[in-house]
Design a protein around this motif. Structure first.
Motif, mmCIF file in Angstrom:
data_model
loop_
_atom_site.group_PDB
_atom_site.id
_atom_site.type_symbol
_atom_site.label_atom_id
_atom_site.label_comp_id
_atom_site.label_asym_id
_atom_site.label_seq_id
_atom_site.Cartn_x
_atom_site.Cartn_y
_atom_site.Cartn_z
ATOM 1 N N ARG A 58 0.841 -1.197 0.000
ATOM 2 C CA ARG A 58 0.000 0.000 0.000
ATOM 3 C C ARG A 58 0.873 1.243 0.000
ATOM 4 N NH1 ARG A 58 -5.248 -0.948 3.289
ATOM 5 N NH2 ARG A 58 -5.014 1.279 3.493
ATOM 6 N N THR A 64 -3.663 0.585 -2.638
ATOM 7 C CA THR A 64 -2.752 0.048 -3.645
ATOM 8 C C THR A 64 -1.506 0.927 -3.696
ATOM 9 O OG1 THR A 64 -2.601 -0.733 -5.946
ATOM 10 C CG2 THR A 64 -3.838 1.316 -5.573
ATOM 11 N N ASP A 68 2.207 -2.568 -6.242
ATOM 12 C CA ASP A 68 1.004 -3.398 -6.288
ATOM 13 C C ASP A 68 0.363 -3.348 -7.669
ATOM 14 O OD1 ASP A 68 -1.150 -4.990 -4.928
ATOM 15 O OD2 ASP A 68 -2.352 -3.220 -5.453
ATOM 16 N N GLN A 69 0.368 -2.171 -8.300
ATOM 17 C CA GLN A 69 -0.191 -2.052 -9.645
ATOM 18 C C GLN A 69 0.612 -2.891 -10.643
ATOM 19 O OE1 GLN A 69 -3.089 -0.082 -10.914
ATOM 20 N NE2 GLN A 69 -3.454 -0.678 -8.790
ATOM 21 N N ARG A 72 -0.474 -6.422 -10.184
ATOM 22 C CA ARG A 72 -1.771 -6.632 -10.833
ATOM 23 C C ARG A 72 -1.602 -6.750 -12.352
ATOM 24 N NH1 ARG A 72 -6.100 -2.821 -7.553
ATOM 25 N NH2 ARG A 72 -5.366 -3.373 -5.470
#
Length: 113
Positions: A58, A64, A68-69, A72
């Motif tokens: 985070r 996010t 983290d992106q 993903r």
């Protein structure tokens, strides 16, 4: 590949995957030093290992972050990537770059929910 981010300062992440390794990561926007650091640290890293290390990170109170992106984006890539057998060989179609024998322009994918 091009991934449109959501909920972070960066707008897009460009990356390639070669032999199940993350390469050529480049963020558009975001905190320059941090995104360059993430890109350098994941260079050559196995896709699954990169996801494992970055997923769920985070940024402050945001749910996010730029790492983290990227996790993903890699998960989304992995869902459409060619499968491998137990020996690590590709099963089915080859990557666009392997078929063309050259580096191709990135494909656009989005974070979508």
């Amino acid at each position: 590949m091009v991934y449109k981010t959501q909920g972070v300062c960066s707008r897009e992440i460009y990356f390639d995957v070669e032999d199940h390794k993350v390469v050529n990561v480049r963020y558009i926007g975001g905190c320059s030093g941090n995104t360059q650091g993430v890109a350098a640290l994941v260079e050559g890293m196995d896709v699954d290992e990169a996801i494992r290390r970055m997923e769920g990170i985070r940024c402050g109170r945001r749910p996010t972050s730029c790492p983290d992106q990227l996790a993903r984006a890699l998960k989304q890539y992995r869902q459409g990537a060619p499968r491998r057998d137990k020996a690590g060989r590709h099963q089915g179609t080859r990557t666009r770059a392997a078929l063309a024998g050259t580096r191709l322009p990135p494909q656009k994918i989005s974070a979508g929910r």
